[in-house]
Design a protein around this motif. Structure first.
Motif, PDB file in Angstrom:
ATOM      1  N   HIS A  90       6.122 -63.553  47.555  1.00 48.73           N
ATOM      2  CA  HIS A  90       7.368 -64.269  47.237  1.00 48.73           C
ATOM      3  C   HIS A  90       8.472 -63.981  48.255  1.00 48.73           C
ATOM      4  O   HIS A  90       9.255 -64.873  48.577  1.00 48.73           O
ATOM      5  CB  HIS A  90       7.822 -63.955  45.810  1.00 48.73           C
ATOM      6  N   VAL A  91       8.518 -62.754  48.755  1.00 48.67           N
ATOM      7  CA  VAL A  91       9.514 -62.451  49.805  1.00 48.67           C
ATOM      8  C   VAL A  91       9.190 -63.296  51.041  1.00 48.67           C
ATOM      9  O   VAL A  91      10.075 -63.924  51.628  1.00 48.67           O
ATOM     10  CB  VAL A  91       9.536 -60.941  50.137  1.00 48.67           C
ATOM     11  N   ALA A  92       7.903 -63.352  51.394  1.00 52.39           N
ATOM     12  CA  ALA A  92       7.486 -64.116  52.580  1.00 52.39           C
ATOM     13  C   ALA A  92       7.807 -65.602  52.408  1.00 52.39           C
ATOM     14  O   ALA A  92       8.094 -66.306  53.377  1.00 52.39           O
ATOM     15  CB  ALA A  92       5.996 -63.915  52.837  1.00 52.39           C
ATOM     16  N   ALA A  93       7.766 -66.086  51.153  1.00 52.80           N
ATOM     17  CA  ALA A  93       8.050 -67.508  50.890  1.00 52.80           C
ATOM     18  C   ALA A  93       9.561 -67.793  50.869  1.00 52.80           C
ATOM     19  O   ALA A  93       9.983 -68.925  50.655  1.00 52.80           O
ATOM     20  CB  ALA A  93       7.415 -67.920  49.564  1.00 52.80           C
ATOM     21  N   GLY A  94      10.369 -66.753  51.042  1.00 51.96           N
ATOM     22  CA  GLY A  94      11.814 -66.977  51.123  1.00 51.96           C
ATOM     23  C   GLY A  94      12.558 -66.850  49.806  1.00 51.96           C
ATOM     24  O   GLY A  94      13.728 -67.209  49.704  1.00 51.96           O
ATOM     25  N   ASP A  95      11.879 -66.352  48.777  1.00 55.05           N
ATOM     26  CA  ASP A  95      12.565 -66.186  47.491  1.00 55.05           C
ATOM     27  C   ASP A  95      13.446 -64.937  47.492  1.00 55.05           C
ATOM     28  O   ASP A  95      13.214 -64.003  48.255  1.00 55.05           O
ATOM     29  CB  ASP A  95      11.541 -66.039  46.356  1.00 55.05           C
ATOM     30  N   GLN A  96      14.435 -64.956  46.602  1.00 54.88           N
ATOM     31  CA  GLN A  96      15.175 -63.731  46.301  1.00 54.88           C
ATOM     32  C   GLN A  96      14.393 -63.064  45.169  1.00 54.88           C
ATOM     33  O   GLN A  96      14.339 -63.576  44.053  1.00 54.88           O
ATOM     34  CB  GLN A  96      16.601 -64.044  45.856  1.00 54.88           C
ATOM     35  N   VAL A  97      13.761 -61.962  45.485  1.00 57.22           N
ATOM     36  CA  VAL A  97      12.858 -61.310  44.525  1.00 57.22           C
ATOM     37  C   VAL A  97      13.585 -60.177  43.802  1.00 57.22           C
ATOM     38  O   VAL A  97      14.185 -59.318  44.441  1.00 57.22           O
ATOM     39  CB  VAL A  97      11.607 -60.771  45.252  1.00 57.22           C
ATOM     40  N   ILE A  98      13.521 -60.217  42.469  1.00 54.04           N
ATOM     41  CA  ILE A  98      14.153 -59.156  41.669  1.00 54.04           C
ATOM     42  C   ILE A  98      13.078 -58.250  41.077  1.00 54.04           C
ATOM     43  O   ILE A  98      12.111 -58.725  40.484  1.00 54.04           O
ATOM     44  CB  ILE A  98      14.996 -59.747  40.516  1.00 54.04           C
ATOM     45  N   LEU A  99      13.261 -56.945  41.265  1.00 54.24           N
ATOM     46  CA  LEU A  99      12.449 -55.960  40.561  1.00 54.24           C
ATOM     47  C   LEU A  99      13.338 -55.319  39.510  1.00 54.24           C
ATOM     48  O   LEU A  99      14.375 -54.747  39.852  1.00 54.24           O
ATOM     49  CB  LEU A  99      11.969 -54.852  41.507  1.00 54.24           C
ATOM     50  N   GLU A 100      12.945 -55.438  38.253  1.00 53.21           N
ATOM     51  CA  GLU A 100      13.720 -54.782  37.194  1.00 53.21           C
ATOM     52  C   GLU A 100      12.981 -53.502  36.853  1.00 53.21           C
ATOM     53  O   GLU A 100      12.006 -53.514  36.116  1.00 53.21           O
ATOM     54  CB  GLU A 100      13.793 -55.724  35.989  1.00 53.21           C
ATOM     55  N   ILE A 101      13.416 -52.402  37.451  1.00 55.52           N
ATOM     56  CA  ILE A 101      12.642 -51.157  37.350  1.00 55.52           C
ATOM     57  C   ILE A 101      13.562 -49.957  37.118  1.00 55.52           C
ATOM     58  O   ILE A 101      14.758 -50.028  37.374  1.00 55.52           O
ATOM     59  CB  ILE A 101      11.781 -50.931  38.621  1.00 55.52           C
ATOM     60  N   GLU A 102      12.961 -48.854  36.642  1.00 52.36           N
ATOM     61  CA  GLU A 102      13.784 -47.676  36.381  1.00 52.36           C
ATOM     62  C   GLU A 102      14.042 -46.901  37.685  1.00 52.36           C
ATOM     63  O   GLU A 102      13.514 -47.243  38.745  1.00 52.36           O
ATOM     64  CB  GLU A 102      13.226 -46.843  35.224  1.00 52.36           C
ATOM     65  N   VAL A 103      14.864 -45.854  37.545  1.00 49.18           N
ATOM     66  CA  VAL A 103      15.443 -45.234  38.734  1.00 49.18           C
ATOM     67  C   VAL A 103      14.422 -44.572  39.677  1.00 49.18           C
ATOM     68  O   VAL A 103      14.518 -44.723  40.893  1.00 49.18           O
ATOM     69  CB  VAL A 103      16.526 -44.209  38.307  1.00 49.18           C
ATOM     70  N   GLN A 104      13.436 -43.842  39.118  1.00 42.02           N
ATOM     71  CA  GLN A 104      12.484 -43.163  40.020  1.00 42.02           C
ATOM     72  C   GLN A 104      11.766 -44.162  40.925  1.00 42.02           C
ATOM     73  O   GLN A 104      11.605 -43.929  42.124  1.00 42.02           O
ATOM     74  CB  GLN A 104      11.397 -42.431  39.239  1.00 42.02           C
ATOM     75  N   GLY A 105      11.348 -45.281  40.321  1.00 44.04           N
ATOM     76  CA  GLY A 105      10.668 -46.316  41.092  1.00 44.04           C
ATOM     77  C   GLY A 105      11.625 -46.970  42.085  1.00 44.04           C
ATOM     78  O   GLY A 105      11.253 -47.279  43.220  1.00 44.04           O
ATOM     79  N   ALA A 106      12.867 -47.169  41.647  1.00 47.12           N
ATOM     80  CA  ALA A 106      13.870 -47.802  42.509  1.00 47.12           C
ATOM     81  C   ALA A 106      14.089 -46.965  43.769  1.00 47.12           C
ATOM     82  O   ALA A 106      14.199 -47.501  44.877  1.00 47.12           O
ATOM     83  CB  ALA A 106      15.178 -47.953  41.743  1.00 47.12           C
TER      84      ALA A 106
END
Ligand code: 5GP
Length: 189
Positions: A90-106
């Motif tokens: 999705h990043v390669a396709a030009g989308d704004q990609v959202i990850l909704e994740i907790e802090v350690q993963g972030a």
């Protein structure tokens, strides 16, 4: 980052991230929300492949070994992780990609992809957070306590983020996040 942009959104469970993001998705056409994998059980109404990919512990651990996750973490007794491939596509396709994740993963994402934008959604106070968690009625007492403990740790990590949105009034918070995403898209154009 090559074409699109990666946005990490964190904040304590009960801060209203899910609701904010659902509203943002209705208004921002280029935004794609990553579907995470988890070993926790589905809540009522949650669907496999839509809300999460619900995996067994063994399946998740196999995924870790095969390097299938962009990041992963343990949270309140379960594994959570971001499937790498779909995010990259999705990043390669030009989308704004959202990850909704907790802090350690972030923080793992921030280290691996320093260009990712880090957004934090905070509740107005810990008291309001606890009221919201209880009001949701989906968690038992032990889980609420674990989530409140996690929330204290998460709130102390806010300084690692580029921008913080306080979810006091939902409409206003959504407007602010949408404006931020539009601003980032304009900067890139
Ligand atoms: P919940 O069980 O309430 O759906 O999620 C618990 C926490 O796990 C939330 O803070 C949520 O943002 C986080 N989370 C959801 N998916 C992922 C993921 O793929 N990776 C990480 N690190 N955290 C996740």
């Amino acid at each position: 980052m090559a074409q699109g942009d990666l946005f990490v959104i964190s904040g304590p469970s009960g801060a209203g991230k899910g609701t904010v993001i659902a509203r943002v998705l209705e208004r921002a056409p280029r935004v794609w929300l990553s579907v995470s994998a988890t070993t926790r059980s589905p809540r009522e109404g949650e669907r496999d492949g839509v809300n999460y990919f619900f995996l067994s512990k063994e399946e998740f651990e196999r995924g870790i070994e095969q390097d299938d996750f962009l990041e992963w973490a343990q949270y309140a007794g379960n594994y959570y992780g971001t499937p790498r491939r779909s995010v990259e596509d999705h990043v390669a396709a030009g989308d704004q990609v959202i990850l909704e994740i907790e802090v350690q993963g972030a923080l793992q994402v921030k280290e691996r992809m320093p260009e990712a934008k880090m957004l934090f959604i905070a509740p107005p106070s810990l008291e309001v957070l606890e009221q919201r968690l209880r009001g949701r009625g989906t968690e038992d007492e032990a889980t609420i306590r674990k989530r409140m403990e996690a929330a204290r740790v998460e709130l102390s990590q806010e300084k690692e983020y580029d921008v913080c949105f306080v979810n006091d009034r939902l409409d206003q918070c959504v407007d602010e996040v949408v404006a931020y995403l539009e601003e980032q898209a304009a900067n890139e154009a």
